[in-house]
Design a protein around this motif. Structure first.
Motif, PDB file in Angstrom:
ATOM      1  N   GLU A 198       0.848  -1.186   0.000  1.00 29.67           N
ATOM      2  CA  GLU A 198       0.000   0.000   0.000  1.00 29.67           C
ATOM      3  C   GLU A 198       0.888   1.242   0.000  1.00 29.67           C
ATOM      4  OE1 GLU A 198      -3.102   2.148   3.024  1.00 29.67           O
ATOM      5  OE2 GLU A 198      -3.219  -0.022   2.828  1.00 29.67           O
ATOM      6  N   SER A 199       0.688   2.125  -0.973  1.00 33.27           N
ATOM      7  CA  SER A 199       1.445   3.379  -1.081  1.00 33.27           C
ATOM      8  C   SER A 199       2.947   3.143  -1.016  1.00 33.27           C
ATOM      9  CB  SER A 199       1.031   4.361   0.022  1.00 33.27           C
ATOM     10  OG  SER A 199      -0.338   4.642  -0.065  1.00 33.27           O
ATOM     11  N   GLY A 200       3.426   2.085  -1.669  1.00 31.84           N
ATOM     12  CA  GLY A 200       4.853   1.791  -1.704  1.00 31.84           C
ATOM     13  C   GLY A 200       5.394   1.102  -0.469  1.00 31.84           C
ATOM     14  N   ASN A 201       4.528   0.834   0.508  1.00 31.58           N
ATOM     15  CA  ASN A 201       4.945   0.156   1.743  1.00 31.58           C
ATOM     16  C   ASN A 201       4.501  -1.295   1.736  1.00 31.58           C
ATOM     17  OD1 ASN A 201       5.946   2.545   3.035  1.00 31.58           O
ATOM     18  ND2 ASN A 201       3.826   3.118   3.455  1.00 31.58           N
ATOM     19  N   LEU A 202       5.344  -2.165   2.278  1.00 32.67           N
ATOM     20  CA  LEU A 202       4.953  -3.539   2.529  1.00 32.67           C
ATOM     21  C   LEU A 202       4.420  -3.579   3.951  1.00 32.67           C
ATOM     22  CD1 LEU A 202       4.748  -6.520   1.832  1.00 32.67           C
ATOM     23  CD2 LEU A 202       7.157  -6.762   2.494  1.00 32.67           C
ATOM     24  N   LEU A 203       3.137  -3.935   4.101  1.00 34.22           N
ATOM     25  CA  LEU A 203       2.475  -3.917   5.398  1.00 34.22           C
ATOM     26  C   LEU A 203       2.183  -5.328   5.887  1.00 34.22           C
ATOM     27  CD1 LEU A 203      -0.103  -1.047   4.785  1.00 34.22           C
ATOM     28  CD2 LEU A 203       2.141  -0.891   5.856  1.00 34.22           C
ATOM     29  N   PHE A 204       2.257  -5.511   7.206  1.00 38.49           N
ATOM     30  CA  PHE A 204       1.939  -6.765   7.875  1.00 38.49           C
ATOM     31  C   PHE A 204       0.888  -6.475   8.938  1.00 38.49           C
ATOM     32  CE2 PHE A 204       2.378  -9.284  11.724  1.00 38.49           C
ATOM     33  CZ  PHE A 204       2.385 -10.580  11.257  1.00 38.49           C
TER      34      PHE A 204
END
Length: 167
Positions: A80-86
């Motif tokens: 999301e928006s260039g971020n890898l989220l967990f």
């Protein structure tokens, strides 16, 4: 996205159930940890997680994400928006009900991310992804505690930067 319970012989034990979506669902992933069965998928830009173990429960995790992957105990990774989220449903080792919506996702890394995947060893999660760098793409790995805390730094897994993808 449809789901249907089947027995060990592959015979349907219930009618197919349609999961909520507004158009063609993409990037469906399935995770079973011995107790719970989760499906995570993208519906347009929404990332949806569905616990289909008993009474089906769905949750929109993001309104603007892509490339979700499901993990044990309802954990999910996505971009999301260039971020890898967990995001996990486990906080300080206390299991939360699926209707808890105030769990903030953990940012694992930012920039040039593709194809995240998620694994669980019974204690911690492992997240692997492809990431661009100046010489091409490489495969990277990050350990994450059940409560979302990062364990150490990301590790480069691929031997040579270049066209590494689809970890």
């Amino acid at each position: 996205v449809y789901t249907q319970r089947v027995d060990q012989g592959g015979v349907g034990r219930s009618a197919p159930i349609a999961l909520p979506n507004s158009g063609p669902a993409k990037a469906q992933t399935l995770s079973y940890d011995g107790n719970t069965l989760h499906i995570t998928y993208a519906d347009g830009k929404k990332i949806i997680s569905a616990d289909i173990t008993g009474e089906m429960k769905t949750e929109v995790l993001s309104e603007s994400g892509t490339t979700p992957a499901a993990g044990a105990l309802g954990a999910v990774v996505w971009i999301e928006s260039g971020n890898l989220l967990f995001r996990s449903n486990v906080v300080k080792k206390n299991f939360l009900s699926r209707d808890e919506s105030d769990i903030e996702p953990t940012v694992i890394v930012t920039g040039g991310i593709q194809d995240p995947q998620l694994a669980f060893d019974g204690k911690n999660y492992g997240v692997v992804w492809a990431q661009s760098n100046g010489a091409g793409r490489e495969i990277r790995f990050q350990r994450v505690a059940m409560n979302g805390e990062l364990i150490g730094q990301p590790i480069k897994v691929s031997a040579v930067s270049g066209v590494s993808q689809k970890p």
